[in-house]
Design a protein around this motif. Structure first.
Motif, PDB file in Angstrom:
ATOM      1  N   VAL A  78      48.666  71.098  78.830  1.00  0.00           N
ATOM      2  CA  VAL A  78      48.483  70.064  77.704  1.00  0.00           C
ATOM      3  C   VAL A  78      47.666  68.823  78.578  1.00  0.00           C
ATOM      4  O   VAL A  78      48.135  68.455  79.577  1.00  0.00           O
ATOM      5  CB  VAL A  78      49.664  69.394  77.344  1.00  0.00           C
ATOM      6  N   PRO A  79      46.403  68.498  77.818  1.00  0.00           N
ATOM      7  CA  PRO A  79      45.810  67.325  78.485  1.00  0.00           C
ATOM      8  C   PRO A  79      46.439  65.973  78.436  1.00  0.00           C
ATOM      9  O   PRO A  79      45.566  65.185  77.873  1.00  0.00           O
ATOM     10  CB  PRO A  79      44.511  67.631  77.684  1.00  0.00           C
ATOM     11  N   TRP A  80      47.498  65.794  79.011  1.00  0.00           N
ATOM     12  CA  TRP A  80      48.058  64.543  78.707  1.00  0.00           C
ATOM     13  C   TRP A  80      47.165  63.349  79.115  1.00  0.00           C
ATOM     14  O   TRP A  80      47.907  62.165  78.633  1.00  0.00           O
ATOM     15  CB  TRP A  80      49.514  64.741  79.431  1.00  0.00           C
ATOM     16  N   GLN A  81      46.549  63.450  79.992  1.00  0.00           N
ATOM     17  CA  GLN A  81      45.811  62.352  80.407  1.00  0.00           C
ATOM     18  C   GLN A  81      44.778  61.706  79.334  1.00  0.00           C
ATOM     19  O   GLN A  81      44.345  60.702  79.470  1.00  0.00           O
ATOM     20  CB  GLN A  81      45.085  62.767  81.788  1.00  0.00           C
ATOM     21  N   ARG A  82      44.548  62.391  78.505  1.00  0.00           N
ATOM     22  CA  ARG A  82      43.511  62.119  77.274  1.00  0.00           C
ATOM     23  C   ARG A  82      44.236  61.069  76.360  1.00  0.00           C
ATOM     24  O   ARG A  82      43.618  60.734  75.691  1.00  0.00           O
ATOM     25  CB  ARG A  82      42.653  63.278  76.729  1.00  0.00           C
ATOM     26  N   ILE A  83      45.434  60.947  76.823  1.00  0.00           N
ATOM     27  CA  ILE A  83      46.127  60.175  75.577  1.00  0.00           C
ATOM     28  C   ILE A  83      46.428  58.617  76.318  1.00  0.00           C
ATOM     29  O   ILE A  83      47.133  58.762  77.362  1.00  0.00           O
ATOM     30  CB  ILE A  83      47.454  60.726  75.205  1.00  0.00           C
ATOM     31  N   VAL A  84      45.990  57.705  75.550  1.00  0.00           N
ATOM     32  CA  VAL A  84      46.009  56.274  76.219  1.00  0.00           C
ATOM     33  C   VAL A  84      46.657  55.381  74.928  1.00  0.00           C
ATOM     34  O   VAL A  84      46.772  55.798  73.832  1.00  0.00           O
ATOM     35  CB  VAL A  84      44.860  55.778  76.533  1.00  0.00           C
ATOM     36  N   LEU A 106      40.956  61.930  84.381  1.00  0.00           N
ATOM     37  CA  LEU A 106      40.100  61.388  83.242  1.00  0.00           C
ATOM     38  C   LEU A 106      38.647  61.597  83.918  1.00  0.00           C
ATOM     39  O   LEU A 106      37.700  61.789  83.523  1.00  0.00           O
ATOM     40  CB  LEU A 106      40.477  60.086  82.972  1.00  0.00           C
ATOM     41  N   HIS A 107      38.853  61.086  85.398  1.00  0.00           N
ATOM     42  CA  HIS A 107      37.351  60.891  85.936  1.00  0.00           C
ATOM     43  C   HIS A 107      36.985  62.310  85.930  1.00  0.00           C
ATOM     44  O   HIS A 107      35.668  62.626  85.936  1.00  0.00           O
ATOM     45  CB  HIS A 107      37.716  60.312  87.310  1.00  0.00           C
ATOM     46  N   ASP A 108      37.913  63.473  86.285  1.00  0.00           N
ATOM     47  CA  ASP A 108      37.256  64.593  86.208  1.00  0.00           C
ATOM     48  C   ASP A 108      36.771  65.263  85.031  1.00  0.00           C
ATOM     49  O   ASP A 108      35.936  66.003  85.078  1.00  0.00           O
ATOM     50  CB  ASP A 108      38.637  65.581  86.685  1.00  0.00           C
TER      51      ASP A 108
END
Length: 114
Positions: free
Chosen positions: A55-61, A83-85
């Motif tokens: 799950v791409p949790w880093q894309r949730i802000v 996110l940088h990746d």
DNA sequence: GTATTGACTTCAT
DNA sequence: AATGAAGCCAATA
């Protein structure tokens, strides 16, 4: 931790729709998952997301573009790095929603309404 | 049963 | 831009 597995799965699969290089907000994901008003639940459930689901949790802000964790915290740094990746620029613990906020296309919205 | 707690959001200063 | 209060709702205590 006994949370509602069914809702959690909906949230996870919804989060997985966010394309690389885009971000979304807790509230928005909650809406798409059919759980309006449960932004806080999204965060909780993402914490429990199994590794194998990727799950791409880093894309949730947050709705204002800020990362939900305290600036400088371990988690915030990890999220920024991920996110940088993805090709997303993180500045001062926040991203530009103007540039990166994910707008699902019509077909995707239709596939979701159930 | 009530009270507190969040990876939140919105509106008003 | 920065804070604070109120609203939110499922999970915990």
């Amino acid at each position: 931790m006994n949370f509602d597995r069914n809702k959690a799965t909906r949230i996870w699969t919804t989060a997985c729709r966010i394309p690389k290089g885009r971000v979304s907000s807790y509230g928005f994901i909650a809406d798409l998952a059919g759980l309006p008003g449960r932004a806080r639940m999204v965060g909780k459930v993402l914490h429990y997301a199994p590794e194998e689901m990727c799950v791409p949790w880093q894309r949730i802000v947050k709705s204002n573009g800020q990362i939900a964790f305290a600036a400088g915290s371990k988690s915030a740094q990890l999220q920024s790095s991920l996110l940088h990746d993805d090709g997303v620029i993180v500045f001062n613990n926040r991203v530009s929603l103007k540039r990166y906020f994910w707008k699902p296309d019509f077909a995707e919205l239709m596939a979701m309404e159930y």
